[in-house]
Design an enzyme around this catalytic site. Structure first.
Site, PDB file in Angstrom:
ATOM      1  N   GLY A  29       0.834  -1.159   0.057  1.00 46.25           N
ATOM      2  CA  GLY A  29       0.084   0.051  -0.045  1.00 46.25           C
ATOM      3  C   GLY A  29       0.845   1.234   0.070  1.00 46.25           C
ATOM      4  O   GLY A  29       1.912   1.200   0.208  1.00 46.25           O
ATOM      5  N   THR A  31       1.139   3.712   2.312  1.00 44.35           N
ATOM      6  CA  THR A  31       1.635   4.065   3.436  1.00 44.35           C
ATOM      7  C   THR A  31       2.995   3.259   3.796  1.00 44.35           C
ATOM      8  O   THR A  31       4.020   3.892   4.092  1.00 44.35           O
ATOM      9  CB  THR A  31       0.851   4.045   4.561  1.00 44.35           C
ATOM     10  OG1 THR A  31      -0.466   4.501   4.250  1.00 44.35           O
ATOM     11  CG2 THR A  31       1.451   4.742   5.778  1.00 44.35           C
ATOM     12  N   ASP A  85       2.618  -2.429   8.257  1.00 40.84           N
ATOM     13  CA  ASP A  85       1.552  -2.370   7.094  1.00 40.84           C
ATOM     14  C   ASP A  85       0.661  -1.139   7.365  1.00 40.84           C
ATOM     15  O   ASP A  85       0.326  -0.895   8.629  1.00 40.84           O
ATOM     16  CB  ASP A  85       0.909  -3.747   7.044  1.00 40.84           C
ATOM     17  CG  ASP A  85       0.470  -3.950   5.670  1.00 40.84           C
ATOM     18  OD1 ASP A  85       0.503  -3.038   4.807  1.00 40.84           O
ATOM     19  OD2 ASP A  85       0.034  -4.991   5.307  1.00 40.84           O
ATOM     20  N   ALA A  87      -3.628   0.146   6.965  1.00 38.85           N
ATOM     21  CA  ALA A  87      -4.773  -0.523   7.157  1.00 38.85           C
ATOM     22  C   ALA A  87      -5.896   0.412   6.313  1.00 38.85           C
ATOM     23  O   ALA A  87      -5.367   1.680   6.362  1.00 38.85           O
ATOM     24  CB  ALA A  87      -5.178  -0.710   8.704  1.00 38.85           C
ATOM     25  N   LYS A  98      -8.292  -4.423   6.188  1.00 39.30           N
ATOM     26  CA  LYS A  98      -7.304  -4.403   5.281  1.00 39.30           C
ATOM     27  C   LYS A  98      -7.736  -5.138   3.986  1.00 39.30           C
ATOM     28  O   LYS A  98      -8.818  -5.628   3.836  1.00 39.30           O
ATOM     29  CB  LYS A  98      -5.973  -5.192   5.787  1.00 39.30           C
ATOM     30  CG  LYS A  98      -5.362  -4.260   6.936  1.00 39.30           C
ATOM     31  CD  LYS A  98      -4.177  -4.874   7.349  1.00 39.30           C
ATOM     32  CE  LYS A  98      -3.128  -5.283   6.476  1.00 39.30           C
ATOM     33  NZ  LYS A  98      -2.702  -4.067   5.364  1.00 39.30           N
ATOM     34  N   GLY A  99      -6.988  -4.667   2.846  1.00 38.68           N
ATOM     35  CA  GLY A  99      -7.250  -5.433   1.603  1.00 38.68           C
ATOM     36  C   GLY A  99      -7.517  -4.483   0.461  1.00 38.68           C
ATOM     37  O   GLY A  99      -7.824  -4.950  -0.597  1.00 38.68           O
ATOM     38  N   GLU A 107      -0.694 -10.781   3.359  1.00 38.97           N
ATOM     39  CA  GLU A 107      -0.460  -9.906   4.724  1.00 38.97           C
ATOM     40  C   GLU A 107      -0.757 -10.504   5.968  1.00 38.97           C
ATOM     41  O   GLU A 107      -0.217 -10.333   7.014  1.00 38.97           O
ATOM     42  CB  GLU A 107      -1.476  -8.581   4.292  1.00 38.97           C
ATOM     43  CG  GLU A 107      -0.973  -7.669   3.270  1.00 38.97           C
ATOM     44  CD  GLU A 107      -1.843  -6.555   3.075  1.00 38.97           C
ATOM     45  OE1 GLU A 107      -1.407  -5.543   2.833  1.00 38.97           O
ATOM     46  OE2 GLU A 107      -3.126  -6.373   3.806  1.00 38.97           O
TER      47      GLU A 107
HETATM   48  O1  LIG Z   1      -4.205  -4.845   0.374  1.00 44.59           O
HETATM   49  C1  LIG Z   1      -3.634  -3.850   0.519  1.00 44.59           C
HETATM   50  C2  LIG Z   1      -3.541  -3.325   2.176  1.00 44.59           C
HETATM   51  O2  LIG Z   1      -4.297  -3.942   3.153  1.00 44.59           O
HETATM   52  C3  LIG Z   1      -2.983  -2.030   2.505  1.00 44.59           C
HETATM   53  O3  LIG Z   1      -2.063  -2.084   3.339  1.00 44.59           O
HETATM   54  C4  LIG Z   1      -4.383  -1.091   2.814  1.00 44.59           C
HETATM   55  O4  LIG Z   1      -5.182  -1.088   2.083  1.00 44.59           O
HETATM   56  C5  LIG Z   1      -3.743   0.297   3.142  1.00 44.59           C
HETATM   57  O5  LIG Z   1      -3.136   1.019   2.094  1.00 44.59           O
HETATM   58  P1  LIG Z   1      -2.804   2.381   2.195  1.00 44.59           P
HETATM   59  O6  LIG Z   1      -1.496   2.692   2.942  1.00 44.59           O
HETATM   60  O7  LIG Z   1      -2.429   2.751   0.663  1.00 44.59           O
HETATM   61  O8  LIG Z   1      -3.863   3.394   2.293  1.00 44.59           O
END
Ligand SMILES: O=C[C@H](O)[C@H](O)[C@H](O)COP(=O)(O)O
Length: 229
Positions: A29, A31, A85, A87, A98-99, A107
């Site tokens: 992701g 972040t 990670d 979320a 998540k996802g 993950e």
């Molecule tokens: O499959 C993706 C993940 O779970 C990501 O860690 C989650 O969606 C957060 O992503 P971002 O940091 O881009 O908001």
């Protein structure tokens, strides 16, 4: 401070959990991408030695390689010291959704096994209950997607097959499966729902991460807030 700055702030803070000789679960992701970049910079400057990353996705692996982080797979390590990670939602008990990036299965496999699982979010992702703003992504065997979509109605969830962007047809995960995004009214018992969803035949894994996060670093306009379970 805009959201990108908040992401950078928490990504920098997460480096405090990393020490020499650690095996680190690398999340997926936008972040975590900052975290991977900063981790690579520390290795390059000689501030960290003998750290190895276990990626949760192609994205994490490619970023790690780009930033000079030695990469190993889960079956090559005895343990994962820390996983980091992002979320999509975090409730007051630090249960997660998540996802969004469709990497939830790998993950969860890695983060479940980490000695410490550190989650990075901006304050906009804190919610009173899971399901408030985001759907629960569910990875399903392709042949079962329609049956599972219908079965989810038992849980009062309205599910949509996730479609590709710059790809025709459905999103295909790194495990060759489809993603159903399930919108719930609200999820009152995340652990129970996480277990229930995984009992549906054809469900590979779902994006509720109950009782897994140890620490959540929240990026706010006033700095980083640390939440612990
Ligand atoms: O499959 C993706 C993940 O779970 C990501 O860690 C989650 O969606 C957060 O992503 P971002 O940091 O881009 O908001």
């Amino acid at each position: 401070m805009d959201v990108e700055e908040l992401k950078k702030l928490v990504a920098r803070e997460a480096l405090k959990f990393i020490e020499d000789d650690m095996v680190i679960g690398l999340g997926t992701g936008s972040t975590t991408a900052y975290f991977i970049r900063y981790l690579g910079q520390m290795i390059e400057r000689g501030q960290l030695e003998d750290v190895y990353g276990v990626p949760t996705s192609h994205q994490a692996r490619l970023l790690a390689l780009e930033h000079g982080i030695p990469v190993v797979s889960l079956d090559e390590v005895d343990a994962i010291d820390v996983a980091v990670d992002g979320a999509d939602e975090v409730d007051p008990s630090l249960n997660l959704i998540k996802g969004r990036g469709a990497a939830l299965t790998m993950e969860k496999i890695i983060e479940y096994r980490a000695g410490t699982f550190v989650v990075l979010v901006d304050e906009g992702k804190l919610v009173e209950y899971l399901g408030k703003k985001m759907p629960v992504p569910i990875e399903v065997i392709p042949a079962a997607w329609k049956a599972i979509k219908e079965e989810l109605e038992i849980f009062n969830a309205r599910a949509e097959l996730r479609m590709g962007i710059r790809k025709d047809g459905p999103v295909v995960t790194e495990n060759g499966n489809f993603i159903l995004d399930a919108w719930f009214e609200r999820i009152d018992d995340p652990l129970d729902m996480e277990i229930e969803l995984n009992t549906i035949p054809g469900v590979v894994e779902n994006g509720i991460f109950a009782d897994i996060a140890d620490i959540v670093l929240v990026g706010t306009r006033d700095g980083v807030k640390r939440l612990e379970r």
